[in-house]
Design a protein around this motif. Sequence first.
Motif, PDB file in Angstrom:
ATOM      1  N   ALA A  54      50.852  59.235  37.486  1.00  0.00           N
ATOM      2  CA  ALA A  54      52.289  59.502  37.421  1.00  0.00           C
ATOM      3  C   ALA A  54      52.696  60.300  36.176  1.00  0.00           C
ATOM      4  O   ALA A  54      53.527  61.205  36.277  1.00  0.00           O
ATOM      5  CB  ALA A  54      53.068  58.193  37.502  1.00  0.00           C
ATOM      6  N   PRO A  55      52.146  60.007  34.982  1.00  0.00           N
ATOM      7  CA  PRO A  55      52.523  60.834  33.828  1.00  0.00           C
ATOM      8  C   PRO A  55      52.139  62.309  33.996  1.00  0.00           C
ATOM      9  O   PRO A  55      52.871  63.184  33.541  1.00  0.00           O
ATOM     10  CB  PRO A  55      51.764  60.201  32.663  1.00  0.00           C
ATOM     11  N   LEU A  56      51.027  62.569  34.670  1.00  0.00           N
ATOM     12  CA  LEU A  56      50.636  63.959  34.924  1.00  0.00           C
ATOM     13  C   LEU A  56      51.635  64.627  35.861  1.00  0.00           C
ATOM     14  O   LEU A  56      52.001  65.792  35.664  1.00  0.00           O
ATOM     15  CB  LEU A  56      49.229  64.021  35.512  1.00  0.00           C
ATOM     16  N   PHE A  57      52.115  63.894  36.851  1.00  0.00           N
ATOM     17  CA  PHE A  57      53.147  64.409  37.753  1.00  0.00           C
ATOM     18  C   PHE A  57      54.427  64.710  36.975  1.00  0.00           C
ATOM     19  O   PHE A  57      55.072  65.742  37.203  1.00  0.00           O
ATOM     20  CB  PHE A  57      53.415  63.395  38.863  1.00  0.00           C
ATOM     21  N   LEU A  61      56.483  68.220  36.514  1.00  0.00           N
ATOM     22  CA  LEU A  61      57.923  68.395  36.707  1.00  0.00           C
ATOM     23  C   LEU A  61      58.577  68.981  35.464  1.00  0.00           C
ATOM     24  O   LEU A  61      59.482  69.818  35.563  1.00  0.00           O
ATOM     25  CB  LEU A  61      58.575  67.060  37.069  1.00  0.00           C
ATOM     26  N   MET A  62      58.117  68.558  34.290  1.00  0.00           N
ATOM     27  CA  MET A  62      58.667  69.093  33.051  1.00  0.00           C
ATOM     28  C   MET A  62      58.361  70.594  32.940  1.00  0.00           C
ATOM     29  O   MET A  62      59.223  71.381  32.557  1.00  0.00           O
ATOM     30  CB  MET A  62      58.106  68.361  31.840  1.00  0.00           C
ATOM     31  N   LEU A  63      57.152  70.990  33.299  1.00  0.00           N
ATOM     32  CA  LEU A  63      56.794  72.413  33.256  1.00  0.00           C
ATOM     33  C   LEU A  63      57.606  73.219  34.262  1.00  0.00           C
ATOM     34  O   LEU A  63      58.024  74.341  33.967  1.00  0.00           O
ATOM     35  CB  LEU A  63      55.306  72.593  33.513  1.00  0.00           C
ATOM     36  N   LEU A  64      57.861  72.651  35.422  1.00  0.00           N
ATOM     37  CA  LEU A  64      58.690  73.323  36.419  1.00  0.00           C
ATOM     38  C   LEU A  64      60.115  73.478  35.899  1.00  0.00           C
ATOM     39  O   LEU A  64      60.716  74.548  36.030  1.00  0.00           O
ATOM     40  CB  LEU A  64      58.667  72.540  37.730  1.00  0.00           C
ATOM     41  N   ALA A  65      60.659  72.416  35.291  1.00  0.00           N
ATOM     42  CA  ALA A  65      62.012  72.486  34.733  1.00  0.00           C
ATOM     43  C   ALA A  65      62.078  73.498  33.596  1.00  0.00           C
ATOM     44  O   ALA A  65      63.047  74.265  33.493  1.00  0.00           O
ATOM     45  CB  ALA A  65      62.452  71.105  34.249  1.00  0.00           C
TER      46      ALA A  65
END
Length: 134
Positions: A54-57, A61-65
């Motif tokens: 989950a932290p990798l996911f 998401l942070m990189l996408l944002a």
Amino acid sequence: MKEDKLLHYGVTALQVALLLALVVLEFLSGYKAGLAQHLYYKKIYYVSQYYQGAPLFLHGLMLLALTVFALKGCKRYAGKIFPSFYRYLILLVAFVIFFMLPVTRQLNIYAHGLMGLQLCMVLETARLMLAPRK
């Protein structure tokens, strides 16, 4: 204009200093056993805690944002691609390459390198968002 150049050089200097410090740490870990042991321990800890499941996911998401915010920062310049966006894309590609290559996974600074590249991308996105319109 002066504030934009100051922001640009400040962010660039911070990014170079951060990545240079990681290179120096990796170099010194070859000579200092205590440093190598500490970096290896932290690498195992961070990889098992923050770069799996989950932290990798959440990192994805942070990189996408960050990419969306960087694109929004570039749209402020009326369709002209800002050079900082190219630097952001280079950092993003470097992050993906650093994450995927087996050679980099053997480095003692592997987890610190991933965190450093993410911090550089955050700084570049902040620079894009804070830069005045042209």
